[in-house]
Design a protein around this motif. Structure first.
Motif, mmCIF file in Angstrom:
data_model
loop_
_atom_site.group_PDB
_atom_site.id
_atom_site.type_symbol
_atom_site.label_atom_id
_atom_site.label_comp_id
_atom_site.label_asym_id
_atom_site.label_seq_id
_atom_site.Cartn_x
_atom_site.Cartn_y
_atom_site.Cartn_z
ATOM 1 N N MET A 190 -14.101 56.358 63.333
ATOM 2 C CA MET A 190 -13.279 57.368 63.704
ATOM 3 C C MET A 190 -11.944 56.194 63.194
ATOM 4 S SD MET A 190 -10.711 57.175 65.797
ATOM 5 C CE MET A 190 -11.150 56.704 67.628
ATOM 6 N N ALA A 191 -10.767 57.205 62.553
ATOM 7 C CA ALA A 191 -9.591 56.147 62.619
ATOM 8 C C ALA A 191 -8.623 57.087 63.251
ATOM 9 C CB ALA A 191 -9.104 56.722 61.136
ATOM 10 N N GLU A 192 -7.588 56.188 64.160
ATOM 11 C CA GLU A 192 -6.586 57.251 64.863
ATOM 12 C C GLU A 192 -5.342 56.253 63.710
ATOM 13 O OE1 GLU A 192 -3.830 57.645 68.249
ATOM 14 O OE2 GLU A 192 -5.531 55.576 68.589
ATOM 15 N N VAL A 193 -4.514 57.366 63.062
ATOM 16 C CA VAL A 193 -3.160 57.236 62.346
ATOM 17 C C VAL A 193 -1.729 57.407 62.312
ATOM 18 C CG1 VAL A 193 -4.716 56.189 60.158
ATOM 19 C CG2 VAL A 193 -2.852 58.831 60.217
ATOM 20 N N GLU A 194 -1.437 56.483 62.682
ATOM 21 C CA GLU A 194 0.876 57.304 62.998
ATOM 22 C C GLU A 194 1.067 57.044 61.365
ATOM 23 O OE1 GLU A 194 3.178 55.313 66.028
ATOM 24 O OE2 GLU A 194 3.782 54.555 64.535
ATOM 25 N N VAL A 195 2.064 58.679 61.219
ATOM 26 C CA VAL A 195 2.376 58.423 59.388
ATOM 27 C C VAL A 195 3.471 58.884 59.651
ATOM 28 C CG1 VAL A 195 2.604 59.617 57.351
ATOM 29 C CG2 VAL A 195 0.174 59.647 59.061
ATOM 30 N N ASP A 196 4.799 58.452 59.339
ATOM 31 C CA ASP A 196 6.182 58.081 59.442
ATOM 32 C C ASP A 196 6.352 59.888 58.136
ATOM 33 O OD1 ASP A 196 8.795 58.478 59.570
ATOM 34 O OD2 ASP A 196 9.001 56.152 59.562
ATOM 35 N N THR A 197 7.252 60.647 58.705
ATOM 36 C CA THR A 197 7.209 61.364 58.027
ATOM 37 C C THR A 197 8.446 61.458 56.957
ATOM 38 O OG1 THR A 197 8.358 62.523 59.835
ATOM 39 C CG2 THR A 197 6.023 63.321 59.573
ATOM 40 N N GLU A 198 9.378 60.618 56.902
ATOM 41 C CA GLU A 198 10.453 60.370 56.687
ATOM 42 C C GLU A 198 10.668 59.192 55.115
ATOM 43 O OE1 GLU A 198 13.675 58.792 58.573
ATOM 44 O OE2 GLU A 198 13.854 60.756 59.880
ATOM 45 N N THR A 199 9.432 58.302 55.142
ATOM 46 C CA THR A 199 8.299 57.789 54.701
ATOM 47 C C THR A 199 7.375 57.106 54.057
ATOM 48 O OG1 THR A 199 8.099 55.696 56.368
ATOM 49 C CG2 THR A 199 10.079 55.404 55.289
ATOM 50 N N GLY A 200 6.635 58.256 54.403
ATOM 51 C CA GLY A 200 5.779 58.403 53.361
ATOM 52 C C GLY A 200 4.252 56.835 54.301
ATOM 53 N N MET A 201 4.723 56.490 55.006
ATOM 54 C CA MET A 201 4.478 54.901 55.859
ATOM 55 C C MET A 201 3.105 55.406 56.460
ATOM 56 S SD MET A 201 4.422 52.426 53.652
ATOM 57 C CE MET A 201 4.013 51.199 54.915
ATOM 58 N N VAL A 202 1.902 54.874 56.308
ATOM 59 C CA VAL A 202 0.246 54.918 57.152
ATOM 60 C C VAL A 202 0.495 53.899 57.991
ATOM 61 C CG1 VAL A 202 -1.665 55.319 57.713
ATOM 62 C CG2 VAL A 202 -0.388 56.882 55.605
ATOM 63 N N ARG A 203 0.502 53.483 59.589
ATOM 64 C CA ARG A 203 -0.483 52.581 60.406
ATOM 65 C C ARG A 203 -0.918 53.005 60.916
ATOM 66 N NH1 ARG A 203 2.202 51.143 66.264
ATOM 67 N NH2 ARG A 203 1.390 49.342 66.050
#
Length: 335
Positions: A190-203
Motif C-alpha cells: 500500500m502506498a500513500e502519496v501526495e500530488v501537487d496539482t500545480e507542478t505534477g510532483m509526486v511525493r
C-alpha cells in the motif's frame, strides 16, 4: 493544491529460470579439524546477503556459530557453478545445494562419531554449541574439533559436493498445462502519496509492504530486502527513464538518469508472512524482484486516487501527470 491518495498493488512472481529450463546450483562443504567449516559456491553475493544465508545454513546443521563458517563464492577458478544471481533464486536454489552438501558431510561425521562413542546408531549422536556427543549422556561428549581431527588422522575427510535442481516443467503448448516456475512468491503493498496539482510532483509519504517469504531465515535481511525493493520500485514508478536514440543511451549519467536518493525514500513498514515452502531450505523462498513489483502499481493507483487520472506509461513524470490532469479537465468541461 496538494492532494493525497492511497493505492494498493499486488504481485505474484515465479522464481528461477522457468519453463522447465534446468535451474541447477552446486556447492562444496568441508568440515575442518579446528571445528570450523568452509562453503564453496559460485553464487555471487551482490549485497543481498546470500553468503550470510549459506553460513547460517551450515552453522545450523553443525551446531556452530556463523563466525565459524567461511564462505568462498563467485570464484570461477575454484567454486562450482551455482547459476546467476537473478530470478530470486539464490536463497532457494543454492541454499538447497548448500544444505544437501553439509548434510552429506554431517552424515559421515555422525557415522564416525557413533563408532568412536560406541553408540549403536548415528541417530544417537548430536551436535551442539561446538561439541559432539551421545544424546542424554554428558560423559560422552567432546569438542567438535577434536572429533574431526581424530577422523582426519584415520583418513576420514569430511568433504561433500551436492547440487540442487529446481522443480519445474515446461508448459505444454497444446494443453497449456505445466509448472513453469517453482516456487511462487506473493506480496502486496500500500502506498500513500501526495500530488501537487500545480507542478505534477509526486511525493510518496508511506509504503506498507507485506510479502510471503516461506520461512524467514534472517528476518533483518528480509526487512532490508523489502526496503530496497520498495526504493527500486519508486524509481521505476516515478523517476527512471532510459532515453534511446538509434540504439544509443542519451542519458548515461545519474545527473540525467534519475534514481531515488535517501531523501526520496518514504516511511516503509515491512511485514512478512511465514508459511514454510516444503521444497526450500528450512522452508525458505526468495525475495528479490517480488519486493519491488507491487510498488509500481501501488504508487500509480495512489496517484489515481489523489487526482483522478490514470497514468499508463512509466515513469509517471510531473509532465505526464499535468497533461493527464488537463486532459481530464477538458473532457469534463466538454460534457
Amino acid at each position: 493544491m496538494k492532494k493525497r491518495g492511497i493505492g494498493l498493488g499486488c504481485a505474484w512472481y515465479g522464481t528461477g529460470y522457468g519453463n522447465g529450463f534446468p535451474d541447477v546450483s552446486s556447492a562444496f562443504v568441508e568440515i575442518h579439524d579446528d571445528g570450523s567449516a568452509t562453503v564453496l559456491t559460485g553464487a555471487v553475493d551482490v549485497g543481498q546477503g546470500s553468503n550470510s544465508i549459506y553460513a547460517q545454513i551450515v552453522a545450523e546443521e553443525l551446531g556452530l556459530e556463523t563466525q565459524d563458517i567461511c564462505v568462498y563464492s563467485a570464484d570461477t577458478d575454484a567454486t562450482p557453478d551455482s547459476g546467476t544471481t537473478a530470478a530470486t533464486r539464490q536463497t532457494y536454489n543454492t541454499g538447497n545445494a548448500v544444505l544437501k552438501a553439509v548434510r552429506q558431510a554431517k552424515v559421515r561425521l555422525l557415522d564416525y562419531a557413533a563408532h568412536e562413542f560406541s553408540c549403536p546408531t548415528p541417530e544417537g549422536i548430536e551436535l551442539k554449541a561446538g561439541y559432539i556427543g551421545v544424546k542424554g549422556d554428558p560423559s560422552r561428549w567432546m569438542p567438535l574439533a577434536d572429533m574431526v581431527f581424530k577422523a582426519r588422522l584415520h583418513g576420514e575427510r569430511l568433504i561433500s559436493a551436492e547440487s540442487s535442481t529446481a522443480r519445474s516443467t515446461p508448459v505444454d503448448l497444446e494443453s497449456g498445462q505445466g509448472a513453469p516456475y517453482w516456487p511462487y512468491a506473493y506480496g502486496c503493498q500500500m502506498a500513500e502519496v501526495e500530488v501537487d496539482t500545480e507542478t505534477g510532483m509526486v511525493r510518496v509519504l508511506k509504503v506498507v509492504a507485506v510479502h510471503d517469504v516461506g520461512k524467514a531465515l534472517n528476518p533483518t535481511q528480509v526487512e532490508g530486502q523489502i526496503a530496497g525493493g520498495v526504493a527500486q520500485g519508486l524509481g521505476f514508478a516515478l523517476l527512471e527513464d532510459l532515453e534511446l536514440q538509434e540504439g544509443r543511451i542519451k542519458n548515461p549519467a545519474f545527473s540525467s538518469y534519475l534514481i531515488p536518493t535517501a531523501l526520496d525514500v518514504p516511511s516503509i513498514e515491512a511485514f512478512f508472512v511465514e508459511e514454510a515452502e516444503e521444497t526450500g531450505p528450512y522452508g525458505a523462498k526468495g525475495l528479490g524482484e517480488p519486493a519491488m513489483l507491487p510498488t509500481v502499481a501501488a504508487v500509480i493507483n495512489a496517484i489515481d486516487d489523489a487526482v483522478g487520472v490514470r497514468i499508463t506509461s512509466l515513469p509517471a513524470t510531473p509532465e505526464k501527470i499535468l497533461s493527464a490532469i488537463r486532459k481530464e479537465k477538458e473532457e469534463l468541461e466538454e460534457k
